[in-house]
Design an enzyme around this catalytic site. Sequence first.
Site, PDB file in Angstrom:
ATOM      1  N   ARG A 172       0.334  -1.357   0.080  1.00 45.15           N
ATOM      2  CA  ARG A 172      -0.088  -0.155   0.166  1.00 45.15           C
ATOM      3  C   ARG A 172       1.029   1.000  -0.142  1.00 45.15           C
ATOM      4  NH1 ARG A 172      -3.405  -2.902  -1.590  1.00 45.15           N
ATOM      5  NH2 ARG A 172      -5.554  -3.335  -0.881  1.00 45.15           N
ATOM      6  N   ASP A 213       3.910  -0.230  -6.772  1.00 43.20           N
ATOM      7  CA  ASP A 213       3.172  -0.676  -7.186  1.00 43.20           C
ATOM      8  C   ASP A 213       2.292  -0.201  -6.990  1.00 43.20           C
ATOM      9  OD1 ASP A 213       1.646  -2.031  -9.262  1.00 43.20           O
ATOM     10  OD2 ASP A 213       1.042  -3.391  -7.798  1.00 43.20           O
ATOM     11  N   GLU A 250      -3.278   7.442  -4.860  1.00 42.15           N
ATOM     12  CA  GLU A 250      -4.027   6.665  -5.892  1.00 42.15           C
ATOM     13  C   GLU A 250      -4.981   6.449  -5.838  1.00 42.15           C
ATOM     14  OE1 GLU A 250      -1.127   2.806  -4.892  1.00 42.15           O
ATOM     15  OE2 GLU A 250      -3.684   2.108  -5.776  1.00 42.15           O
ATOM     16  N   HIS A 260      -0.732  -0.298  -9.849  1.00 45.00           N
ATOM     17  CA  HIS A 260      -1.846  -0.820  -8.870  1.00 45.00           C
ATOM     18  C   HIS A 260      -1.992  -2.434 -10.246  1.00 45.00           C
ATOM     19  CE1 HIS A 260      -3.483  -0.991  -5.051  1.00 45.00           C
ATOM     20  NE2 HIS A 260      -2.886  -2.169  -4.814  1.00 45.00           N
TER      21      HIS A 260
HETATM   22  C1  COI Z   1      -5.576  -6.147  -2.844  1.00 47.25           C
HETATM   23  O1  COI Z   1      -6.212  -6.721  -3.562  1.00 47.25           O
HETATM   24  O2  COI Z   1      -6.022  -5.500  -1.930  1.00 47.25           O
HETATM   25  C2  COI Z   1      -4.928  -5.360  -3.942  1.00 47.25           C
HETATM   26  O3  COI Z   1      -4.107  -4.751  -3.303  1.00 47.25           O
HETATM   27  C3  COI Z   1      -5.493  -5.137  -5.366  1.00 47.25           C
HETATM   28  C4  COI Z   1      -6.251  -4.442  -6.015  1.00 47.25           C
HETATM   29  C5  COI Z   1      -6.338  -2.821  -5.239  1.00 47.25           C
HETATM   30  C6  COI Z   1      -7.128  -5.277  -7.059  1.00 47.25           C
END
Ligand code: COI
Length: 327
Positions: free
Chosen positions: A232, A256, A261, A293
């Site tokens: 994150r 990433d 964001e 991401h």
């Molecule tokens: C999650 O599953 O927590 C991710 O980081 C991916 C999501 C942004 C689709």
Amino acid sequence: MKLFVYSYRDFDEGEFFNKYSSEYNIELGTCREAPTLENAYLVSGYAYISVITTKIDADLVTRFHELGVKMISTRTVGYDHIDLHKAEELGVQVSNVTYSPNCVADYTIMLMLMSVRKMKRIMERANINDFSLPGIQGREMQNFTIGIIGTGKIGRTVIKYLSGFGCKVYAYDLFENSEVKQYAEYVDLDTIYTKCDMISLHMPLEDSNYHLINKDSIAKMKDKVIIINTARGALIDSVALIEGLESGKVGAAGLDVVEKEFGLYYYDLKSRVLDNRELLILRGYPNVIVTPHMAFYTDQAIDDMVHHAIKSCWLVENGKENPWQVV
Ligand code: COI
């Protein structure tokens, strides 16, 4: 039973929503947009809703509650985008999903290798027929000490992969895992900061680890440290990272995820002036790889995300235990 799906994408999720909604006998309502106070009315008549990583703040949770929503299921592992306190206060259940950790672990290794081998510069130069060598010499993973912060499923998979590279691996987590100990040594955070050539983040974002990587922690790190983040954005203070890159303390970064964001990633904004200076600055550096991401984004993960989102709602509706329940 009925499920309303926000941020619905027919080009990749559609086939799985069709497959699993008929398997679990669920009637779907869909909307391509993210949920907002303006389009919240669409959930009238739906006790279950599905969302992704768009902000679900206290006002939106309250609105959904007023409209009769019983459960918000996020088709993501992380749930830091949802106001859990408000949901709990109002008795709205929140559920997440799990998917194969390999998608993010594979991507993490890719960002590590790309950073270590200066791949951004190599590719940019090759595209303009600059085949010169100065400035693109890489290093070897076998000579690295790598610190993995967070040893949940993804961190553990990254550690297992790294064991094949012959590097030394240190790990940090509040809860130690016996499998990790086969490949890595658990140490405290300061040891990770002071001893590692590369540090990779694999923990959920919580109040307690907001800006874990900040001016002070960067100051403790080895010169030319490489920082990888597929977890994150807000785990890293972007301004401190920029200062670290400018001073040369940080040698490279593979990101990433970035702070702020929300509202940017997964939209086509090519004609817009972006409201995130740090993202633009970071993206401009030759030694920083910024991707939007995407680490999760594989066929297997999308199948798992949709399947588990639908199954968790079905389990709750049928009075069964929901292994993905968050609150
Ligand atoms: C999650 O599953 O927590 C991710 O980081 C991916 C999501 C942004 C689709």
